[in-house]
Design a protein around this motif. Structure first.
Motif, PDB file in Angstrom:
ATOM      1  N   CYS B  58       0.855  -1.190   0.000  1.00  0.00           N
ATOM      2  CA  CYS B  58       0.000   0.000   0.000  1.00  0.00           C
ATOM      3  C   CYS B  58       0.898   1.250   0.000  1.00  0.00           C
ATOM      4  O   CYS B  58       1.873   1.325   0.748  1.00  0.00           O
ATOM      5  CB  CYS B  58      -0.874  -0.035   1.247  1.00  0.00           C
ATOM      6  N   CYS B  61       0.336   2.934   3.775  1.00  0.00           N
ATOM      7  CA  CYS B  61       0.759   2.290   5.032  1.00  0.00           C
ATOM      8  C   CYS B  61       1.816   1.211   4.832  1.00  0.00           C
ATOM      9  O   CYS B  61       2.309   0.648   5.807  1.00  0.00           O
ATOM     10  CB  CYS B  61      -0.453   1.681   5.747  1.00  0.00           C
ATOM     11  N   CYS B  70      -4.522   0.293   0.322  1.00  0.00           N
ATOM     12  CA  CYS B  70      -5.156  -0.921   0.827  1.00  0.00           C
ATOM     13  C   CYS B  70      -6.531  -0.644   1.430  1.00  0.00           C
ATOM     14  O   CYS B  70      -6.920   0.504   1.653  1.00  0.00           O
ATOM     15  CB  CYS B  70      -4.266  -1.601   1.868  1.00  0.00           C
ATOM     16  N   CYS B  73      -6.577   1.380   4.810  1.00  0.00           N
ATOM     17  CA  CYS B  73      -6.387   2.822   4.623  1.00  0.00           C
ATOM     18  C   CYS B  73      -7.616   3.459   3.975  1.00  0.00           C
ATOM     19  O   CYS B  73      -7.954   4.612   4.252  1.00  0.00           O
ATOM     20  CB  CYS B  73      -5.168   3.096   3.748  1.00  0.00           C
TER      21      CYS B  73
END
Ligand SMILES: [Zn+2]
Ligand SMILES: [Zn+2]
Lengths: 200, 200
Positions: B58, B61, B70, B73
């Motif tokens: 991602c 993150c 992702c 998130c």
């Protein structure tokens, strides 16, 4: 975390088809492959695909093989006069790994089980009988499992051998090496006691 | 038996890339798939291939994700004011599964380890600092592992938070629940003793 990646969730779930792999280990396996060994993961994907698609059964012994006749059957250095009959490819593997056996095999891919509809036809016993009639085999080692169905299968195999005039033998039963008598199950112990042998 | 099928031998060998899988279990897994679950084997092959090719990280993150951002998130119901920093996706998974945490994450994909050449750059700490500067985060939970390198990383993270004027917290150390004192390692016990709390 699987919530963050549907593909990862699918991989974790698919890994659970492996025997002995639960949710926790599947997650550990998936993450470790992704973090540290994508090459190994790709190679496993390809090996799985090839094996699932291309491995069938040897036309002569019914063991796993991607060729018409497997490498054991095709191996001219193995003794063609002894035939060891086992229930499954795993049993064949165990015998290959534990013993120095250099004869041939026949794999039943099951055991006689009338209730499950597994009869002589499913176990390829016509092919086995035809092979015994070829006249090359002098000893048939019956290595079915020591279960009720395995014993019934062994009995049937013994009659096949005797009809073809071939000597049939069975694996010896007894106390396992390294086992302590008090932990051996009663029927094995009784069998070992009844079959005691003279000390040289 | 693997001698009878090169493809089977290759599958057994490839299965050993899985953590905790030795030669014996690899053989058992391969044979069981071939005998009883070729569908599961094919599905696993495809899940592995997809995951190894398509799962990246991602961009926000650094957790595993096949999408740019992702699902964690992108999830608007999660608290954007708390950020939990972990070393690895497995740690994130453990926290998701054990706690009711509903904030955001940042995954270091490692820990500070100068000897291995893992510095702030490799851990994405510039991105983390930029994120702290965005001003939305009010608490940073430092959930690195209680190892020497994890502690050094935690120390560094604490300074990052303090530079951004953000409150940093750490997971509590102490005697594990259900643990017996005599089996708890000495430094954990000393830590738990020193950090003893008033009984209400
Ligand atoms: Zn064969
Ligand atoms: Zn994310």
């Amino acid at each position: 975390m699987s919530a963050s990646s549907p593909l990862l969730a699918e991989l974790i779930d698919a890994l659970r088809c492996l025997p002995g792999v639960g949710g926790k280990s599947a997650q550990r396996m998936a993450i470790q492959l992704l973090e540290r060994d994508r090459g190994g993961g790709r190679r496993l994907a390809s090996a799985l695909e090839q094996a699932m698609e291309r491995i069938g059964n040897c036309s002569r012994c019914r063991n796993f093989s991607e060729d018409e006749v497997c490498a054991v059957c095709a191996n001219a250095t193995r003794d063609p006069h002894i035939l060891c009959v086992v229930e499954s490819p795993s049993d064949l593997a165990a015998i290959e790994q534990a013993t120095g056996y250099r004869g041939q095999y026949f794999v039943l891919l099951g055991r006689l089980s009338p209730l499950d509809g597994t009869g002589p036809e499913e176990l390829g016993l016509h092919a086995l009988a035809a092979r015994l009639e070829e006249g090359e085999i002098s000893e048939m080692i019956i290595a079915t499992n020591p279960t009720v169905e395995g014993e019934a299968t062994a009995h049937y195999l013994g009659r096949l051998a005797s009809a073809a005039g071939i000597r049939a033998t069975r694996l010896a039963h007894g106390v396992p090496l390294g086992g302590e008598l008090e932990y051996v199950d009663r029927s094995t112990l009784a069998h070992a006691f009844g079959g005691r042998q003279a000390v040289e």
